[in-house]
Design an enzyme around this catalytic site. Structure first.
Site, short mmCIF file in Angstrom:
data_model
loop_
_atom_site.label_atom_id
_atom_site.label_comp_id
_atom_site.label_asym_id
_atom_site.label_seq_id
_atom_site.Cartn_x
_atom_site.Cartn_y
_atom_site.Cartn_z
N TYR A 111 1.58 26.82 38.06
CA TYR A 111 3.03 26.80 38.35
C TYR A 111 3.50 26.11 37.24
O TYR A 111 3.04 25.05 36.86
CB TYR A 111 3.49 25.96 39.63
CG TYR A 111 4.85 25.86 39.87
CD1 TYR A 111 5.70 26.86 40.14
CD2 TYR A 111 5.56 24.80 40.02
CE1 TYR A 111 7.02 26.80 40.39
CE2 TYR A 111 6.73 24.56 39.97
CZ TYR A 111 7.93 25.48 40.51
OH TYR A 111 8.78 25.78 40.45
N LYS A 143 8.36 14.69 35.71
CA LYS A 143 8.12 13.95 36.65
C LYS A 143 8.19 12.30 36.24
O LYS A 143 9.43 11.88 36.28
CB LYS A 143 6.85 14.52 37.29
CG LYS A 143 6.81 15.83 37.81
CD LYS A 143 6.12 16.44 38.87
CE LYS A 143 6.38 17.50 39.57
NZ LYS A 143 5.89 18.87 39.46
N ASP A 179 1.09 22.40 29.57
CA ASP A 179 2.08 21.83 30.65
C ASP A 179 1.65 20.61 31.49
O ASP A 179 0.91 20.86 32.50
CB ASP A 179 2.40 23.07 31.83
CG ASP A 179 3.43 22.62 32.63
OD1 ASP A 179 3.87 21.38 32.89
OD2 ASP A 179 4.10 23.40 33.44
C1 LIG Z 1 6.69 20.24 39.02
C2 LIG Z 1 6.02 20.97 37.94
C3 LIG Z 1 7.03 21.86 36.93
C4 LIG Z 1 8.26 21.93 37.40
O1 LIG Z 1 9.27 20.78 37.11
P1 LIG Z 1 10.61 20.74 38.03
O2 LIG Z 1 11.06 19.41 37.52
O3 LIG Z 1 10.32 20.85 39.41
O4 LIG Z 1 11.50 21.71 37.47
C5 LIG Z 1 6.59 22.39 35.90
N1 LIG Z 1 5.15 22.39 35.75
C6 LIG Z 1 4.20 21.86 36.26
C7 LIG Z 1 2.87 21.42 36.22
C8 LIG Z 1 4.80 20.96 37.46
O5 LIG Z 1 3.87 20.45 38.37
#
Ligand SMILES: *Cc1c(COP(=O)(O)O)cnc(C)c1O
Length: 433
Positions: A145, A268, A240
């Site tokens: 994701y 985060k 990511d």
């Molecule tokens: C949470 C997450 C996102 C998205 O971040 P948001 O601040 O919710 O838009 C993207 N990549 C990874 C790996 C994530 O865990």
């Protein structure tokens, strides 16, 4: 059973005005058979709902609360910053400070830009990679994701490494066709795709430690293969690390696995619980971003002073504690050891995964290496486990596809209590086929 009377009423009211009664889908507790606790407040490792139930929290706002909730130094820094106004829309020296700090911790991030969410970070990194390479296609991995940007809401059907089909209504076929999807941890499938299409692919984006099909670390050689093939084809490799950054190790998965990506997305933790994220990487790629280059990307609230303050303070607090990441890794290991023993006692097949302070379990006989495996785990057992833990005041993510998080605030006593609760919850799970 815990009393969720007030949460239930609040949920009914919320559903009148918001889809699913929430501002992010998983919060609505789909399929869990109880209303989501509506939260009143949280301190340290504990979170309290509006019915007055207090739980030990392993969600941590889905990752950011690595120091625990309402950390005094972070709160104080935010309060002081707020007195100087909540936003200027103009440069501040603290934006340079956080960029320097991040460069120190992630040397591969030579230049970066702040945004407001992980979604924006990955979307913008892809646009930069497309602008830099002049190519349209991107490659992602099934079960990873990367936020809800159109081109990333795509996964392959039945694990086939073919053209993606939209995973969400509202994503156009045109967008989906530029997103190629390969199963996670599948080196041969990835190499084959790169052989066929590598020269058309702008970017390969990956969660180097997957955390959105529960926690699935990379198999040996997987990340190395990504680095080798992307280099060969002039494709931008994007890690990511929005979730695994500062968690798998303080210096991220890139340090744990010794891979230098071209670009990295963070989020985060870097907002310390306020909305902030960043993307960055090699200087020559980042020089493509406006105003230096022709890839447009902007944000009214980007680099917001409160979010940047919370981020800097969170990172500094982590850096002030020697072996911060190792301490969390040890706490996590202790917890999972206890859970595994509880499962063994109850006769429940359980697979435990951990990477630093991210962790998760699968009700499965065989190991889980990819999305297909994760989907094969026993969902009914998960639900029984989840509800039993909630009733014993342990707050877990209400989905078998979500990772759990340890914080520095979790005490040995918290962990001991959580293991005791697991003994009973595994017995409940054992009753379910
Ligand atoms: C949470 C997450 C996102 C998205 O971040 P948001 O601040 O919710 O838009 C993207 N990549 C990874 C790996 C994530 O865990």
């Amino acid at each position: 059973m815990i009393d969720l009377t007030k949460s239930k009423a609040a949920f009914e009211e919320a559903k009148k005005y918001m889809p699913g009664g929430v501002n992010s889908p998983v919060r609505s507790y789909p399929h869990m058979g109880c209303p989501p606790p509506f939260i009143q407040e949280a301190h340290g490792s504990h979170i309290t709902d509006i019915d007055g139930n207090t739980y030990i929290d392993y969600v941590g706002s889905w990752g950011p609360m690595v120091l625990g909730h309402a950390h005094p130094a972070v709160i104080k820094a935010i309060q002081k910053a707020a007195e100087r106004s909540t936003s200027y829309g103009a440069p501040t020296v603290m934006e340079t400070e956080i960029a320097e700090l991040i460069h120190q911790v992630y040397p591969s991030i030579e230049k970066m830009r702040m945004v407001n969410s992980g979604t924006e970070a990955t979307m913008s990194a892809l646009r930069a990679a497309r602008g830099y390479t002049g190519r349209d296609k991107i490659l992602k991995f099934e079960g990873c994701y990367h936020g809800h940007g159109d081109s990333l809401l795509v996964k392959a059907g039945s694990g086939a490494a073919t053209f993606g089909s939209p995973d969400s209504a509202g994503v156009t076929k045109g967008t989906a066709k530029d997103t190629l999807v390969v199963p996670y941890n599948d080196i041969p499938a990835f190499t084959k795709m790169m052989d066929e299409k590598g020269d058309e692919i702008a970017a390969v984006i990956v969660e180097p430690v997957a955390g959105n099909m529960c926690c699935v670390p990379p198999v040996e050689g997987f990340l190395e293969a990504l680095r080798k093939e992307t280099e060969k084809h002039g494709t931008v490799l994007i890690f990511d690390e929005v979730m695994c950054g500062f968690r798998t190790t303080f210096h991220g998965a890139q340090a744990r696995y010794h891979i230098h990506p071209d670009m990295t997305c963070l989020g985060k933790i870097i907002g310390g619980g306020l909305p902030a994220a960043a993307y960055g990487g090699r200087r020559e790629i980042m020089n493509c971003i406006a105003p230096d280059g022709s890839v447009y990307q902007a944000g009214t609230l980007s680099g917001n002073p409160l979010a940047v303050t919370a981020g800097i303070e969170t990172l500094k607090q982590m850096m002030a504690i020697p072996d911060f990441d190792k301490i969390l890794e040890k706490k996590t290991k202790d917890l999972l050891t206890g859970w595994k023993q509880a499962a063994d006692k109850a006769g429940v097949p359980l697979v435990c995964h951990q990477s630093g302070s991210m962790f998760g379990i699968f009700f499965s006989e065989k190991d889980v290496l990819n999305y297909h495996d994760a989907c094969s785990a026993n969902a009914a057992q998960f639900k029984a486990w989840f509800l039993s833990m909630l009733n014993q005041h342990i707050y877990l993510a209400p989905s078998p596809f979500e990772t759990l998080f340890m914080s520095y605030a979790h005490s040995d006593e918290d962990i001991e209590k959580t293991i005791q609760a697991a003994d009973k919850a595994m017995e409940e799970a054992a009753k379910v086929k």
